[in-house]
Design a protein around this motif. Sequence first.
Motif, PDB file in Angstrom:
ATOM      1  N   TRP A 326       0.781  -1.249  -0.023  1.00  0.00           N
ATOM      2  CA  TRP A 326       0.042  -0.124  -0.176  1.00  0.00           C
ATOM      3  C   TRP A 326       0.335   0.901  -0.249  1.00  0.00           C
ATOM      4  O   TRP A 326       1.803   1.074   0.165  1.00  0.00           O
ATOM      5  N   ILE A 327       0.687   2.402  -0.097  1.00  0.00           N
ATOM      6  CA  ILE A 327       1.298   3.749  -0.685  1.00  0.00           C
ATOM      7  C   ILE A 327       0.101   4.547  -0.282  1.00  0.00           C
ATOM      8  O   ILE A 327      -1.029   4.293  -0.396  1.00  0.00           O
ATOM      9  N   SER A 328       0.441   5.633   0.642  1.00  0.00           N
ATOM     10  CA  SER A 328      -0.210   6.546   0.525  1.00  0.00           C
ATOM     11  C   SER A 328       0.377   8.053   0.308  1.00  0.00           C
ATOM     12  O   SER A 328       1.662   8.103   0.328  1.00  0.00           O
ATOM     13  N   LEU A 329      -0.164   9.102  -0.607  1.00  0.00           N
ATOM     14  CA  LEU A 329      -0.178  10.297  -1.267  1.00  0.00           C
ATOM     15  C   LEU A 329       0.091  11.239  -0.283  1.00  0.00           C
ATOM     16  O   LEU A 329      -0.043  12.666  -0.471  1.00  0.00           O
ATOM     17  N   GLN A 330       0.200  11.161   1.250  1.00  0.00           N
ATOM     18  CA  GLN A 330       1.021  11.897   2.010  1.00  0.00           C
ATOM     19  C   GLN A 330       1.838  12.895   1.646  1.00  0.00           C
ATOM     20  O   GLN A 330       2.961  12.328   1.618  1.00  0.00           O
ATOM     21  N   GLU A 335       1.786  17.762  -8.947  1.00  0.00           N
ATOM     22  CA  GLU A 335       1.954  17.436 -10.250  1.00  0.00           C
ATOM     23  C   GLU A 335       2.622  15.662  -9.373  1.00  0.00           C
ATOM     24  O   GLU A 335       2.308  14.927 -10.446  1.00  0.00           O
ATOM     25  N   GLN A 336       3.365  15.496  -8.300  1.00  0.00           N
ATOM     26  CA  GLN A 336       3.354  13.951  -8.132  1.00  0.00           C
ATOM     27  C   GLN A 336       2.176  13.739  -8.143  1.00  0.00           C
ATOM     28  O   GLN A 336       2.204  11.810  -8.776  1.00  0.00           O
ATOM     29  N   ILE A 337       1.241  13.468  -7.357  1.00  0.00           N
ATOM     30  CA  ILE A 337      -0.264  13.373  -7.176  1.00  0.00           C
ATOM     31  C   ILE A 337      -0.408  13.108  -8.742  1.00  0.00           C
ATOM     32  O   ILE A 337      -1.201  11.856  -9.169  1.00  0.00           O
ATOM     33  N   ASP A 338      -0.487  13.458  -9.558  1.00  0.00           N
ATOM     34  CA  ASP A 338      -1.263  13.289 -10.851  1.00  0.00           C
ATOM     35  C   ASP A 338      -0.189  12.632 -11.452  1.00  0.00           C
ATOM     36  O   ASP A 338      -0.592  11.295 -11.931  1.00  0.00           O
ATOM     37  N   TYR A 339       0.792  12.388 -11.256  1.00  0.00           N
ATOM     38  CA  TYR A 339       2.215  11.437 -11.870  1.00  0.00           C
ATOM     39  C   TYR A 339       1.605   9.915 -11.601  1.00  0.00           C
ATOM     40  O   TYR A 339       1.297   8.881 -12.077  1.00  0.00           O
ATOM     41  N   PHE A 340       1.650  10.214 -10.103  1.00  0.00           N
ATOM     42  CA  PHE A 340       1.442   8.393  -9.357  1.00  0.00           C
ATOM     43  C   PHE A 340      -0.471   8.173 -10.323  1.00  0.00           C
ATOM     44  O   PHE A 340      -0.189   6.868 -10.351  1.00  0.00           O
ATOM     45  N   TYR A 341      -1.585   8.657 -10.018  1.00  0.00           N
ATOM     46  CA  TYR A 341      -3.132   8.125 -10.857  1.00  0.00           C
ATOM     47  C   TYR A 341      -2.551   8.078 -12.579  1.00  0.00           C
ATOM     48  O   TYR A 341      -3.176   6.704 -12.861  1.00  0.00           O
ATOM     49  N   LYS A 342      -1.588   8.939 -12.866  1.00  0.00           N
ATOM     50  CA  LYS A 342      -0.777   8.267 -15.083  1.00  0.00           C
ATOM     51  C   LYS A 342      -0.348   7.155 -14.592  1.00  0.00           C
ATOM     52  O   LYS A 342      -0.959   6.255 -15.552  1.00  0.00           O
ATOM     53  N   PHE A 343       0.798   6.897 -13.885  1.00  0.00           N
ATOM     54  CA  PHE A 343       1.803   5.663 -13.305  1.00  0.00           C
ATOM     55  C   PHE A 343       1.005   5.078 -13.351  1.00  0.00           C
ATOM     56  O   PHE A 343       0.386   3.573 -14.239  1.00  0.00           O
ATOM     57  N   LEU A 344      -1.159   4.910 -12.541  1.00  0.00           N
ATOM     58  CA  LEU A 344      -1.823   3.689 -12.280  1.00  0.00           C
ATOM     59  C   LEU A 344      -2.560   2.948 -13.628  1.00  0.00           C
ATOM     60  O   LEU A 344      -2.826   1.790 -14.334  1.00  0.00           O
ATOM     61  N   GLU A 345      -2.954   4.098 -14.527  1.00  0.00           N
ATOM     62  CA  GLU A 345      -3.578   4.192 -15.791  1.00  0.00           C
ATOM     63  C   GLU A 345      -2.521   3.834 -16.501  1.00  0.00           C
ATOM     64  O   GLU A 345      -2.882   2.569 -17.710  1.00  0.00           O
ATOM     65  N   GLN A 353      -1.629  -2.783  -3.798  1.00  0.00           N
ATOM     66  CA  GLN A 353      -3.413  -2.769  -3.534  1.00  0.00           C
ATOM     67  C   GLN A 353      -3.924  -2.412  -3.044  1.00  0.00           C
ATOM     68  O   GLN A 353      -5.560  -2.590  -3.342  1.00  0.00           O
ATOM     69  N   GLY A 354      -3.095  -0.959  -2.704  1.00  0.00           N
ATOM     70  CA  GLY A 354      -4.475   0.016  -2.603  1.00  0.00           C
ATOM     71  C   GLY A 354      -3.741   1.588  -1.733  1.00  0.00           C
ATOM     72  O   GLY A 354      -2.194   1.080  -2.097  1.00  0.00           O
ATOM     73  N   VAL A 355      -4.313   2.139  -1.686  1.00  0.00           N
ATOM     74  CA  VAL A 355      -3.951   3.732  -1.681  1.00  0.00           C
ATOM     75  C   VAL A 355      -4.239   3.825   0.347  1.00  0.00           C
ATOM     76  O   VAL A 355      -5.888   3.459   0.329  1.00  0.00           O
ATOM     77  N   VAL A 356      -3.782   4.311   0.694  1.00  0.00           N
ATOM     78  CA  VAL A 356      -4.598   4.877   2.212  1.00  0.00           C
ATOM     79  C   VAL A 356      -4.000   6.692   2.224  1.00  0.00           C
ATOM     80  O   VAL A 356      -3.263   7.183   1.703  1.00  0.00           O
ATOM     81  N   SER A 357      -4.793   7.086   2.770  1.00  0.00           N
ATOM     82  CA  SER A 357      -5.549   8.529   2.773  1.00  0.00           C
ATOM     83  C   SER A 357      -5.609   8.871   4.547  1.00  0.00           C
ATOM     84  O   SER A 357      -5.725   7.754   5.756  1.00  0.00           O
ATOM     85  N   GLY A 358      -4.597   9.289   5.065  1.00  0.00           N
ATOM     86  CA  GLY A 358      -3.920  10.367   6.163  1.00  0.00           C
ATOM     87  C   GLY A 358      -3.747  11.530   6.210  1.00  0.00           C
ATOM     88  O   GLY A 358      -4.493  12.370   5.070  1.00  0.00           O
ATOM     89  N   PRO A 359      -3.439  12.352   7.120  1.00  0.00           N
ATOM     90  CA  PRO A 359      -3.428  13.652   6.850  1.00  0.00           C
ATOM     91  C   PRO A 359      -2.491  14.112   6.228  1.00  0.00           C
ATOM     92  O   PRO A 359      -1.538  13.342   5.719  1.00  0.00           O
ATOM     93  N   GLY A 360      -2.597  14.889   5.740  1.00  0.00           N
ATOM     94  CA  GLY A 360      -1.970  15.838   4.411  1.00  0.00           C
ATOM     95  C   GLY A 360      -1.651  14.956   2.915  1.00  0.00           C
ATOM     96  O   GLY A 360      -1.554  15.375   2.063  1.00  0.00           O
TER      97      GLY A 360
END
Length: 797
Positions: A326-330, A335-345, A353-360
């Motif tokens: 798992w990874i979080s985008l904290q 730009e880094q968030i967009d890169y991550f989703y383009k990578f998944l696509e 397995q998935g993404v974790v959402s936490g503070p930040g």
Amino acid sequence: MHPQTRFKASLTGRLVPLFTILLFSATYFPCAAQVIGLKNAAWIISPSVPSPMKETAPAVLTEEIAKRTGITLKNASAWPKGNTPVIALALSSDKTLLSRALPASAGTNGPEFKAEGYRIVTETAAGNTTVWVIGADTRGILFGTGWLLRHLKMSKAFMGKPLLELPEPVNVASSPAYPIRGHQLGYRSTANTYDAWTVGQFDQYIRELAVFGSNAVEGIPFHEDDNPSPHFKIPAREMRIKMSEICQKYDMDYWVWTPATFELTDKGKRQAELDLHEQFYKECPRIDHIFFPGGDPGDNHPTEVLPFLKELQAKLVKYHPNAKMWISLQGFNTEQIDYFYKFLESEKPAWLQGVVSGPGSPPMAETRYRLPKQYQHRQYPDITHSVRCEFPVEKFDQAFALTLGRESVNPRPFAFAKIHAKYAPFTDGFVSYSDGSHDDVNKVLWSMRAWDPQMDVHGIMEEYTAFFFNHTVASAAASAIEGLEQNWKGPLAENGGVEMTYINWRILEKTEETLVNNWRWQMLLLRAYYDQYTRLRLIREQELEKQANAVLSSASLNTITKSMDAALAIVNKADEELISRDIYKHIVDLSDALYASIGLQTSTEKHKPRNPERGVVMDFVNYPLNNRWWLADEFEKIKKMTDPEQQLARLKTIAFWENPGQGSYYDGISSVAKGPRVKTISEDATDVAWWDSGKSRKRLSSQLFQREPALDYDNLDPRARYTIRVVGEGDALLRVDGRRLSPVIYNKEPETFKEWIVPLSLTQDGKISVTFDGPEESQLNWRKQSKISDIWLLKQP
């Protein structure tokens, strides 16, 4: 002594409210109900239940009953004859148990056939009363056992005899709404209790989490050997393996939180980290999930993070083939968030397995909507902190922010029920962030609402108090816990409910003497006493400051020094004549008892915590709740002035700071007690309360701020001229009724004044709205950005 006699005698002359007496009468003398007596019960478990649950579930059932009743249930290898009651544990896939058919079900779609689900049903057949615990799987067996333990009436001496009974008839079935329900238990030096625990304490606590529906534990395994806590019972390396073994025992998922706090481009450090992970994976009997926080801590671009995680996954599945990454985008920027989703696509990584959402992290809903459906989404809620956190207490009185602070005992069942309901639909569940046992109530609330989002909050609290305390006190103690949450709402000096909550806990303390060493009981008592003590101090110390200001307001050129000395003597009575010494002593005793019972570190001097911010409430129990420290410093500055006129003017400014006179108005920004005209709410206005290791000598109002406050004024004199005065730091770009005004005084240093003259045309209708534009300061650390703490609207003569 009869319980009512005891609690009446304990109040030393206090009048006990009638409703409290009636409450306890109902608690101790409930109406009779049909029950199943289980004092002589035996237990049977289906041979189809695999190990280790075949051993674990009966151990949980019998040991927890024995602790509370002194009764040891016996194992039966065959259905007993006669009227011996039986607790039978079986899988829903079983047709029979020792040749006896399981109770008929309504079909194969019921909760007991869904993952982790169970059915509890009572049945009388062949002379035996049977309590069936039927699980869909091994976890279903454990969670069904937990339901039974939460609903049994248990006592070692109820009316002079052991008590073990279950209200009947029972026919309930349930399965969880969310598949991920867990809590982080980090054996590390930053924890306020976990670092002091033994393996046995972790085992018991994880068991208790399972009783309330949790199916996961998250450890923090790496790098703690480099900074060991003085409280460690065994090295961190050994404990992380033990926690894996405990999770295996209770069939709970073992998560591992592990950031990269170095540059992943450093090949040497990267390889060393990979080797460290692989050795850990090899040593652990169970690992289910690896959670890598992207940027909290850490500062690596996803171009480096994602290949690193792919390589980690390859090593992980060598030893744990079904484990997930798992990874979080904290901390990631846009730009880094967009890169991550383009990578998944483009890459569609099967190793993730998935993404974790936490503070930040990006917003919860946005994450779920952007995340491809094949990936899971887990929340990482901060349930452990009260300020400077993801979910700060709303309208938290500054007196609590300065004393109880960030990491105190913090039951917030109703607040967290609402928070869970807001975010959970966008997730597959949660594993909470926790740094100690102080958030224990919140853990149970999150676990049970994730099991059933419609579960009644008060009902959850009653199950909590029935299991951890006893069934006779369950309702009263549940309400008393809820009272502690209400203590934190709104202006403390105006909250008379604090004293009622304190009285209720005192009554409970005196009537439930057998709970004196129960650490959960001790924690809740500590909060009740601490809240009451803080409120009494606040009321007294604010009154002392009013008296001191009256002295200063009467000062003349001939009495400057005398007036300062007299004012300081008045406010310093708070230190010289402590209020409620009996309450204070009990707070000290409870804090020491908690260190002995659970390792809760509330005092730097006595308990050696990592730092004072980590729940060290005893360091701040007598922190000033008026401005006596600030006054002492200001008086020293005044004494160095050479012009008596300036000295006197400064004394008058201090004296009338919060009381500028008839027709004028003062607002302390983000003070729930002193900002009646402020419309905006800072999510965490108490953030700057943590200056100078929590012992700031700044004026109390200067420790609360907003960056762009908005205020409304009405009932103004249309014939009068008004001036707006602001105290803060940095810029304040003021507008009145949408019109930007130019200042006549504009100091940017802390605790200095800015002033604007309000045009008469704006006050002709008897009202104005004041707002501020936010200056562009994105390049600055948030602590250095502009802030506004005090605002006056001053009517000119």
